[in-house]
Design a protein around this motif. Structure first.
Motif, mmCIF file in Angstrom:
data_model
loop_
_atom_site.group_PDB
_atom_site.id
_atom_site.type_symbol
_atom_site.label_atom_id
_atom_site.label_comp_id
_atom_site.label_asym_id
_atom_site.label_seq_id
_atom_site.Cartn_x
_atom_site.Cartn_y
_atom_site.Cartn_z
ATOM 1 N N SER A 276 0.843 -1.210 0.000
ATOM 2 C CA SER A 276 0.000 0.000 0.000
ATOM 3 C C SER A 276 0.868 1.247 0.000
ATOM 4 C CB SER A 276 -0.898 0.035 1.240
ATOM 5 O OG SER A 276 -1.795 -1.023 1.202
ATOM 6 N N VAL A 277 1.972 1.193 0.759
ATOM 7 C CA VAL A 277 2.902 2.328 0.804
ATOM 8 C C VAL A 277 3.447 2.594 -0.611
ATOM 9 C CG1 VAL A 277 5.157 3.086 1.679
ATOM 10 C CG2 VAL A 277 3.527 1.985 3.213
ATOM 11 N N GLY A 278 3.836 1.516 -1.290
ATOM 12 C CA GLY A 278 4.348 1.653 -2.653
ATOM 13 C C GLY A 278 3.298 2.228 -3.594
ATOM 14 N N THR A 279 2.053 1.805 -3.401
ATOM 15 C CA THR A 279 0.975 2.307 -4.256
ATOM 16 C C THR A 279 0.766 3.805 -4.042
ATOM 17 O OG1 THR A 279 -0.070 0.156 -3.982
ATOM 18 C CG2 THR A 279 -1.417 1.888 -4.930
ATOM 19 N N ILE A 280 0.747 4.214 -2.771
ATOM 20 C CA ILE A 280 0.580 5.650 -2.467
ATOM 21 C C ILE A 280 1.739 6.425 -3.091
ATOM 22 C CG2 ILE A 280 0.532 7.371 -0.606
ATOM 23 C CD1 ILE A 280 -0.606 5.037 1.198
ATOM 24 N N LEU A 281 2.935 5.897 -2.899
ATOM 25 C CA LEU A 281 4.140 6.576 -3.390
ATOM 26 C C LEU A 281 4.070 6.832 -4.901
ATOM 27 C CD1 LEU A 281 7.118 7.489 -2.919
ATOM 28 C CD2 LEU A 281 7.782 5.138 -3.369
ATOM 29 N N HIS A 282 3.644 5.805 -5.634
ATOM 30 C CA HIS A 282 3.692 5.946 -7.084
ATOM 31 C C HIS A 282 2.503 6.666 -7.672
ATOM 32 C CE1 HIS A 282 6.375 2.402 -6.412
ATOM 33 N NE2 HIS A 282 7.149 3.320 -6.907
#
Lengths: 75, 580
Positions: free
Chosen positions: B382-388
């Motif tokens: 989820s962190v990666g999704t928010i980041l990108h």
């Protein structure tokens, strides 16, 4: 809104969320970190840093190639 | 009267194929998709269309709560996709997309394994045409690789089904399979996992989807992987290995998205990541997890289509698709930015958007089942999704340093389609019951808007935002390509194909040499038949080895006419005598 003021707003909202978490804390089942105020804030920050640094390190060492590299010798 | 939604699409595709004007074709296909959506909503549970074929009962249309919800989202996205594609002129792409959607619906409503398999393969073939419709050399090459992978996946499924049939279980109702049936279980699971793009068998997706046309990728992102998730939910719920495969896929997609410079490949890696959430939910197997997987598939189709449509709009008007070539284009596309952020917030699980109400179900199910490592992996994804999607993509595409690319005209229908998808994302985020009431396992005992869930999501977004500010420089695009697992087979397969073609070339060369030799030997006798007589020692008068005069040895034409006439007279006489 300047980047500096944006960062201030973000930090303020983050602090408010931790305060609300302490205020609205409830007992429940789950691992210890679910009851640690600000855990998700820290996880977001650390997770982001780890993901980027690890991906970049592995990518630059093994995975990334120049765009001009063609697929000759591969299907 | 019950009409199969897939057959409606096939019928409208057949009608549209005969129309010359592209705009009329587009309208016919849109009407067909809307009719299909209405038909899908009107279906009632039970088996509606079935017949017996060589002692096998074929159930073309079996409706239950699971197929209803997937049928609904597939037809809804087909409608949105056709609105988005109203302006396109390619007959092949228009017809292939309608048939592709029909194939996906065929799988969803299949009551037996044979119908499922045929629809599955039909979907693979038509999706290949959608990829090839972009008519670029890269799309052609990626399409061949896509074909190779899907033939492999289809073969696993086929062999698995044959083993299932021979084990006595038969190919009747598509339903739950247990590992104790033996290799059939694992072969079928592998075949489905290839279509679900679960690492390490995912690279076909990130290779082929970005090469499709701007409009084609909307359909591709929505149908193939979600059809596979549907089959996993129906056949493999509670298969533990899927928890780990799914959680790993979720992180894997986010990891690779860090390295991507191509905005479409970046979104493709997020498909892998989001499908990972669903697959993990299927593996958990509890009612909440399975409902979560269905809800997340539903939400994902909408917000991913919205993201792809928004970035497709950028590609449509700028002709660029790399972060290093984009930047500052948002100034001339404020509406597109707004719509993009609806999709970005939804995929990131921000409260008030549909991703929040579905993703949190799967993560909560992991906590309830004490699957803490998968839970942390899904949170990291989820962190990666928010980041990108919330930070990297919009910043470097819309807001970053102006790279001087100026946008052109954006067809209005594209904006309408994006608005419909965005409205659905917000509406479901605000009214989760509208989606929860469609979920297969009722009642849904889950409330997404608790203080825990909301604060947790907000904190994740803020923490990631701070991380983005710290590592901002490292996240800008670099003009590179990223190697993936397909590199492991692309070179060996190329070598094998190369060797095989070399071997075939050798055989062809030898056959050609033999043929030439025979021709060289036979040709003089064809030119001078008297040489054959000369071989046996007989030389007719006037024989010349070098020169043959055909007129000299030919019967005069009058002699030929005489003998033909005599034969005819003899035949008539014989017939007359025989008759009397």
């Amino acid at each position: 809104m300047t980047p500096r003021s944006s960062l201030k707003t973000v930090v303020l909202v983050g602090a408010l969320s931790v305060f609300l978490e302490v205020l609205l804390r409830h007992e429940g089942h789950g691992p210890w970190w679910h009851f640690l105020p600000g855990f998700d804030l820290a996880f977001g920050l650390i997770g982001c840093v780890v993901l980027v640094l690890v991906a970049k390190a592995i990518g630059q060492t093994w995975l990334q190639r120049s765009e001009t590299d063609n697929d000759q010798g591969a299907m | 009267m019950t009409i199969h939604p897939a057959l409606l699409l096939v019928f409208t595709a057949a009608v549209a194929a005969t129309i010359r004007r592209s705009s009329v074709r587009s309208v016919i296909l849109l009407v067909g998709a809307v009719t299909s959506l209405v038909s899908c909503v009107g279906l009632t549970p039970g088996v509606a269309l079935s017949f017996v074929f060589t002692e096998h009962r074929v159930d073309l249309l079996r409706v239950d709560p699971l197929s209803q919800v997937f049928g609904l989202i597939f037809t809804l996205i087909t409608v949105i996709g056709f609105v988005y594609a109203l302006h396109i002129r390619s007959r092949g792409e228009q017809i292939a997309t309608a048939l592709y959607a029909a194939g996906a619906l065929g799988v969803v409503y299949a009551g037996d394994w044979i119908t499922l398999f045929v629809s599955w393969e039909f979907m693979s073939m038509t999706s290949l045409i959608v990829i090839w419709s972009s008519e670029r050399a890269r799309a052609r090459a990626a399409g061949f690789r896509y074909l190779l992978v899907h033939i492999t996946g289809g073969s696993f499924l086929f062999v698995g089904l044959m083993l299932l049939s021979s084990s006595g279980a038969g190919l009747g109702t598509v339903g739950l399979l247990e590992p104790d049936i033996g290799p059939a279980f694992w072969l079928i699971l592998t075949g489905i996992c290839i279509n679900a793009a679960i690492p390490p068998v995912h690279a076909w997706l990130t290779d082929a989807y970005p090469e499709a046309s701007v409009t084609g990728m909307v359909f591709l992102s929505a149908l193939t992987t979600k059809t596979a998730v549907y089959v996993l939910i129906r056949v493999f719920p509670g298969t533990e290995v899927l928890v780990w495969l799914g959680a790993t896929a979720a992180v894997y997609g986010a990891f690779y998205a860090v390295l991507e410079n191509d905005i479409r490949r970046l979104l493709a890696y997020h498909i892998v990541s989001q499908v990972g959430f669903m697959v993990a939910g299927v593996g958990m197997g509890s009612a909440l997890a399975l409902n979560g997987a269905v809800a997340h598939a539903f939400s994902h189709v909408l917000y991913k289509a919205l993201l792809i449509m928004s970035l497709g709009a950028v590609i449509q008007v700028t002709g660029k698709r790399k972060l290093t070539e984009l930047g500052g284009v948002g100034r001339s596309m404020p509406i597109v930015i707004g719509l993009f952020f609806v999709g970005a917030f939804a995929i990131s699980g921000v409260p008030l958007f549909n991703g929040f109400i579905s993703k949190s179900m799967i993560v909560t199910a992991a906590t309830e089942l004490k699957l803490f490592t998968p839970e942390l992996l899904l949170t990291l994804a989820s962190v990666g999704t928010i980041l990108h999607t919330c930070l990297k993509l919009p910043y470097f595409t819309f807001f970053g340093p102006d790279c001087g690319v100026r946008s052109g005209h954006l067809p209005r229908n594209m904006l309408v389609a994006m608005t419909i998808a965005a409205t659905c994302c917000i509406a479901l985020g605000l009214q989760p019951e509208w989606l929860y009431n469609w979920l297969p396992l009722q009642p849904v005992m889950y409330s997404p808007y608790t203080s825990d869930h909301v604060l947790s999501s907000v904190q994740l977004v803020i923490g990631t935002g701070v991380g983005f500010c710290l590592l901002f420089v490292k996240l800008s695009g670099t003009p590179t390509i990223t190697l993936d697992t397909d590199q492991l087979w692309r070179r060996p397969v190329w070598l094998v194909v190369n060797r095989l073609t070399r071997g075939l070339d050798l055989v062809r060369g030898s056959a050609q040499a033999v043929g030439l030799r025979i021709r060289k030997t036979v040709l003089p006798y064809a030119g001078n038949p008297l040489l054959l007589l000369a071989l046996s020692g007989f030389t007719p008068t006037g024989f010349d080895r070098e020169r043959y005069d055909a007129d000299r040895y030919r019967f005069p034409i009058a002699v030929t006419v005489f003998w033909v006439t005599a034969a005819l007279v003899a035949l008539i006489l014989f017939a007359w005598i025989a008759a009397n």
